[in-house]
Design a protein around this motif. Structure first.
Motif, short mmCIF file in Angstrom:
data_model
loop_
_atom_site.label_atom_id
_atom_site.label_comp_id
_atom_site.label_asym_id
_atom_site.label_seq_id
_atom_site.Cartn_x
_atom_site.Cartn_y
_atom_site.Cartn_z
N LYS A 24 -3.72 -10.13 13.51
CA LYS A 24 -5.69 -10.66 12.99
C LYS A 24 -5.67 -10.60 11.68
CE LYS A 24 -7.58 -11.93 16.96
NZ LYS A 24 -8.91 -11.58 17.75
N THR A 25 -5.42 -11.67 10.48
CA THR A 25 -5.76 -10.88 9.17
C THR A 25 -7.30 -11.12 8.62
OG1 THR A 25 -5.51 -13.13 8.55
CG2 THR A 25 -3.46 -11.53 8.48
N ALA A 26 -8.53 -11.59 9.13
CA ALA A 26 -9.93 -11.86 9.26
C ALA A 26 -10.34 -10.55 8.84
CB ALA A 26 -10.09 -13.16 9.59
N GLY A 27 -11.25 -10.50 8.68
CA GLY A 27 -12.22 -9.44 8.70
C GLY A 27 -12.18 -8.75 7.83
N THR A 28 -12.67 -6.94 8.10
CA THR A 28 -12.07 -5.91 7.50
C THR A 28 -11.17 -5.22 7.87
OG1 THR A 28 -14.08 -4.95 8.51
CG2 THR A 28 -14.60 -7.07 6.35
N ASP A 29 -10.98 -5.86 8.87
CA ASP A 29 -9.52 -4.46 9.94
C ASP A 29 -8.21 -3.71 8.53
OD1 ASP A 29 -11.28 -4.27 12.06
OD2 ASP A 29 -9.82 -5.75 13.61
N ILE A 30 -7.59 -4.66 7.86
CA ILE A 30 -6.88 -4.15 7.18
C ILE A 30 -7.34 -4.02 5.84
CG2 ILE A 30 -4.89 -5.56 5.51
CD1 ILE A 30 -4.48 -6.91 7.67
N ASP A 31 -8.51 -3.99 5.41
CA ASP A 31 -9.20 -3.66 4.28
C ASP A 31 -9.11 -1.79 4.73
OD1 ASP A 31 -8.91 -5.42 2.59
OD2 ASP A 31 -10.66 -6.27 3.31
N PRO A 36 -7.57 3.13 -1.30
CA PRO A 36 -8.67 2.82 -2.47
C PRO A 36 -7.92 2.39 -3.46
CG PRO A 36 -8.78 5.02 -1.67
CD PRO A 36 -7.52 5.32 -1.00
N VAL A 37 -8.18 0.92 -3.42
CA VAL A 37 -7.70 0.17 -4.98
C VAL A 37 -9.09 -0.40 -5.53
CG1 VAL A 37 -6.21 -1.91 -5.63
CG2 VAL A 37 -5.35 -0.64 -3.67
N SER A 38 -9.00 -0.10 -6.73
CA SER A 38 -10.10 -0.79 -7.54
C SER A 38 -10.01 -2.13 -7.63
CB SER A 38 -10.37 -0.61 -9.26
OG SER A 38 -11.37 -0.86 -9.28
N ARG A 39 -11.79 -2.89 -7.31
CA ARG A 39 -11.51 -5.06 -6.38
C ARG A 39 -11.80 -5.23 -8.20
NH1 ARG A 39 -13.34 -5.51 -1.22
NH2 ARG A 39 -13.37 -3.74 -0.57
N PHE A 40 -11.70 -4.32 -9.46
CA PHE A 40 -12.19 -5.13 -10.70
C PHE A 40 -11.33 -4.77 -11.68
CE2 PHE A 40 -15.62 -3.48 -8.56
CZ PHE A 40 -16.82 -4.49 -8.41
N THR A 41 -9.71 -4.44 -11.22
CA THR A 41 -8.55 -4.27 -12.31
C THR A 41 -8.29 -5.86 -12.37
OG1 THR A 41 -7.16 -4.53 -10.50
CG2 THR A 41 -7.89 -2.19 -11.28
N LYS A 42 -7.46 -6.03 -13.62
CA LYS A 42 -7.30 -7.50 -13.81
C LYS A 42 -6.05 -7.77 -12.68
CE LYS A 42 -7.18 -8.31 -19.17
NZ LYS A 42 -6.16 -7.88 -20.52
#
Length: 79
Positions: A24-31, A36-42
């Protein structure tokens, strides 16, 4: 190890996938298992990394799902 996933979260995710018969790829399990990876990178590198992880998890799942017949991939105490 190559994706630097959190071991316990990854094991739990895969155990659930084998019990449910699908990744299942929906939801937050994979996250929750990603490092940690910045959500604000180019160029949104986080999303690229997540898609790569999903592809690898699917390949692993497809390779091993069904090998054990009707038994769970991870042993559980039978009632």
């Amino acid at each position: 190890k190559a994706e630097k996933l959190k071991p316990e979260a990854t094991r739990n995710f895969l155990e659930n996938a084998f019990q449910q018969g699908e990744i299942k790829t929906a939801g937050t399990d994979i996250d929750s298992m990603m490092p940690p990876v910045s959500r604000f990178t180019k160029n949104n590198k986080r999303e690229e990394k997540k898609m790569g992880i999903i592809d690898r998890l699917k390949a692993f799942f497809e390779k091993y799902f069904g090998i054990g017949g009707n038994r769970s991939f991870f042993s559980k105490k039978e009632e």
